[in-house]
Design an enzyme around this catalytic site. Structure first.
Site, PDB file in Angstrom:
ATOM      1  N   SER A 167      -9.695   1.278   2.904  1.00 60.58           N
ATOM      2  CA  SER A 167      -8.893   2.134   2.081  1.00 60.58           C
ATOM      3  C   SER A 167      -7.821   1.413   1.256  1.00 60.58           C
ATOM      4  O   SER A 167      -7.343   1.965   0.276  1.00 60.58           O
ATOM      5  CB  SER A 167      -8.204   3.176   2.972  1.00 60.58           C
ATOM      6  OG  SER A 167      -7.344   2.542   3.895  1.00 60.58           O
ATOM      7  N   SER A 171      -9.731  -1.423   6.956  1.00 62.20           N
ATOM      8  CA  SER A 171      -9.196  -1.185   5.606  1.00 62.20           C
ATOM      9  C   SER A 171      -8.445  -2.331   4.964  1.00 62.20           C
ATOM     10  O   SER A 171      -8.076  -2.241   3.801  1.00 62.20           O
ATOM     11  CB  SER A 171      -8.290   0.040   5.613  1.00 62.20           C
ATOM     12  OG  SER A 171      -9.081   1.200   5.572  1.00 62.20           O
ATOM     13  N   LYS A 227       0.850  -1.195   0.000  1.00 63.24           N
ATOM     14  CA  LYS A 227       0.000   0.000   0.000  1.00 63.24           C
ATOM     15  C   LYS A 227       0.888   1.249   0.000  1.00 63.24           C
ATOM     16  O   LYS A 227       1.978   1.242   0.600  1.00 63.24           O
ATOM     17  CB  LYS A 227      -0.881  -0.054   1.250  1.00 63.24           C
ATOM     18  CG  LYS A 227      -1.937   1.030   1.350  1.00 63.24           C
ATOM     19  CD  LYS A 227      -2.800   0.797   2.595  1.00 63.24           C
ATOM     20  CE  LYS A 227      -3.906   1.813   2.781  1.00 63.24           C
ATOM     21  NZ  LYS A 227      -4.747   1.542   3.955  1.00 63.24           N
TER      22      LYS A 227
HETATM   23  N1  GLN Z   1     -13.047   2.907   6.249  1.00 63.32           N
HETATM   24  C1  GLN Z   1     -12.552   3.324   7.520  1.00 63.32           C
HETATM   25  C2  GLN Z   1     -12.325   4.810   7.543  1.00 63.32           C
HETATM   26  O1  GLN Z   1     -12.657   5.432   6.599  1.00 63.32           O
HETATM   27  C3  GLN Z   1     -11.337   2.547   7.883  1.00 63.32           C
HETATM   28  C4  GLN Z   1     -10.082   3.113   7.385  1.00 63.32           C
HETATM   29  C5  GLN Z   1      -8.908   2.273   7.666  1.00 63.32           C
HETATM   30  O2  GLN Z   1      -9.013   1.180   8.235  1.00 63.32           O
HETATM   31  N2  GLN Z   1      -7.752   2.795   7.327  1.00 63.32           N
HETATM   32  O3  GLN Z   1     -11.834   5.360   8.472  1.00 63.32           O
END
Ligand code: GLN
Length: 470
Positions: free
Chosen positions: A153, A177, A78
């Protein structure tokens, strides 16, 4: 011709050892797959020039009879995980030209284990989002249905593995994420116990929740990568030793289902049906299923959306136009700061910084941040109490299958709901695994197994059994 779509890390390692193909051939097959498919998917932000040279090094070691857990295996990272000398933007414009001066501990550990690092994958800006639509570089498409999001994400990493462009990938999981995009793209995603994997060199979102973990096609592959990554690190004082959580390491084959939580409103009926089918599958494998009452779990999402932005607002204060990345000049230092941040950060990031600054402000600190911290303790205690009776808690990974582009961008709250089943593991620090559990209208679904702190072993055992890997 190497067929990457079926190949796992385990089967590739065996083939490399037997000399069926070389790491150079395997890496070239990955690069060809990226060239052929990624125009339509956009999983990668950057493909590194040095990949084939790393593969040659791996081939030399294989020829010398050296055996390392990931020797010769092409993986993707990532874009918030640093690789020395390579760009890392975390999906943000503010870090467009930032080149990492050092490698993340996770990157170094993969390298030491022989892995070939292919490149950086797309993600929501600073890992904030559930669809990759918040990336400053355009969204990633779900390889299973190009009209839908891959989740987020870490959507780029999930798509890279799902589309057969990399044999595995790393993501970061602050509220889901890794697990949510894994479910949306039909692969395995794993978040370790908080502190088991070093965050040194991970561009921070919310430091008390962030963990690095793998995307793979099998549970055994996720375990292999986790074994490579785990361990204490003097560069990250929150890392913990193997024996931090005492346990008799018993495995009773008992599953807990928090029924009132998983059968609530906003959960698609197909998701509930799939969960029932998964429960039945576990029963057929000899597991006992118990209902558990976890009355505070329903507050986890609200707690997350107070603690996370609070930490975001403080972590992202470092992007001041002086020390990192973008600089937009104004009439004086303060104006530089406003202009740089106003131009460099996207809408969702700015929303969270404002929200976080608000919940930490002196007049509201106790009402919001203080209460959220107390609720975090209750949720953690409640979960840990439940783990005295059950090995793991089972829920769907997501309340819906992968959604269409644009479906939730206008309504942040509906986007936030995508994390309802994944955030409890981040709030409590518990390890959590998403595994594929079937399809609805050709869209993959996942189930999420969460166990007690330090009990990754339970998740790997049960996950392998469920997927027939044992
Ligand atoms: N979707 C969640 C958020 O928007 C989780 C993000 C993540 O785990 N980095 O915060």
């Amino acid at each position: 011709m190497i067929d990457l779509s079926k190949l796992t890390i385990q089967s590739a390692r065996e083939a490399l050892k037997k000399g069926e193909f070389t790491s150079r051939e395997l890496t070239q097959a990955s690069l060809d797959a990226i060239k052929e498919k990624d125009g339509g998917i956009h999983a990668f932000l950057d493909v590194f020039k040095g990949a084939l040279a790393q593969a040659d090094e791996a081939d030399k070691k294989i020829a010398e009879g050296i055996d390392l857990p990931l020797l010769g295996i092409p993986l993707a990272l990532k874009d918030n995980i640093l690789v020395e000398g390579e760009k890392a933007s975390a999906g943000s414009k503010i870090l467009r030209d930032f080149v990492a001066p050092y490698s993340a501990t996770a990157t170094q550990k993969l390298r030491d284990a022989g892995a070939v690092i292919l490149g950086h994958t797309n993600c929501d800006e600073f890992a904030m989002g559930s669809s990759t639509e918040n990336s400053a570089y355009g969204p990633t498409k779900n390889p299973r249905d190009l009209s839908r999001v891959p989740g987020g994400s870490s959507g780029g990493s999930a798509a890279a593995v799902s589309a057969g462009m990399a044999l595995g990938a790393l993501g970061s999981d602050t509220g889901g994420s890794i697990r949510q995009p894994a479910a949306f793209t039909g692969v395995v995603g794993f978040k370790p116990t908080y502190g088991r994997v070093s965050r040194s060199g991970l561009i921070a979102m919310a430091s008390s929740l962030d963990q690095i973990g793998p995307f793979t096609k099998s549970v055994s592959d996720a375990e292999t990568i986790y074994e490579v990554l785990k361990g204490t690190d003097e560069m990250d004082s929150t890392t913990i030793a193997e024996d931090t959580y005492e346990s008799d390491k018993s495995f009773k084959k008992v599953i807990g289902i928090p029924r009132s939580f998983v059968l609530g409103e906003g959960i698609d009926s197909e998701i509930k049906t799939n969960l029932e089918a998964s429960i039945q599958k576990f029963k057929d494998l000899g597991y006992e299923v118990r209902d558990v009452e976890l009355p505070h779990l329903k507050f986890a999402l609200a707690v997350y959306y107070i603690l996370m932005p609070a930490e975001v607002s403080s972590n992202l204060a470092r992007f001041d136009g002086v020390r990192y990345g973008l600089h937009v000049g104004g009439a004086n230092g303060i104006e530089d700061y406003f202009k740089t941040r106003g131009t460099g950060f996207g809408r969702e990031v700015r929303r969270r910084i404002i929200l976080g600054t608000y919940v930490l402000s002196s007049g509201y600190y106790d009402a919001y941040y203080g209460s959220a911290l107390s609720a975090k303790r209750l949720i953690t205690e409640e979960l840990r109490e439940a783990f005295k009776d059950v090995d793991f808690i089972l829920t769907p990974t997501t309340p819906t299958p992968a959604f269409k582009f644009g479906e939730k961008t206008a309504d942040p709250l509906s986007m936030y709901l995508a994390d309802i089943f994944t955030v409890p593991a981040n709030i409590s620090g518990c390890p959590s695994l998403s595994i594929p559990s079937g399809f609805v209208d050709d869209l993959p679904l996942g189930i999420c197994l969460t166990s007690d702190l330090g009990r990754e072993d339970v998740l790997f055992k049960a996950g392998k059994e469920f997927l027939g890997e044992l």
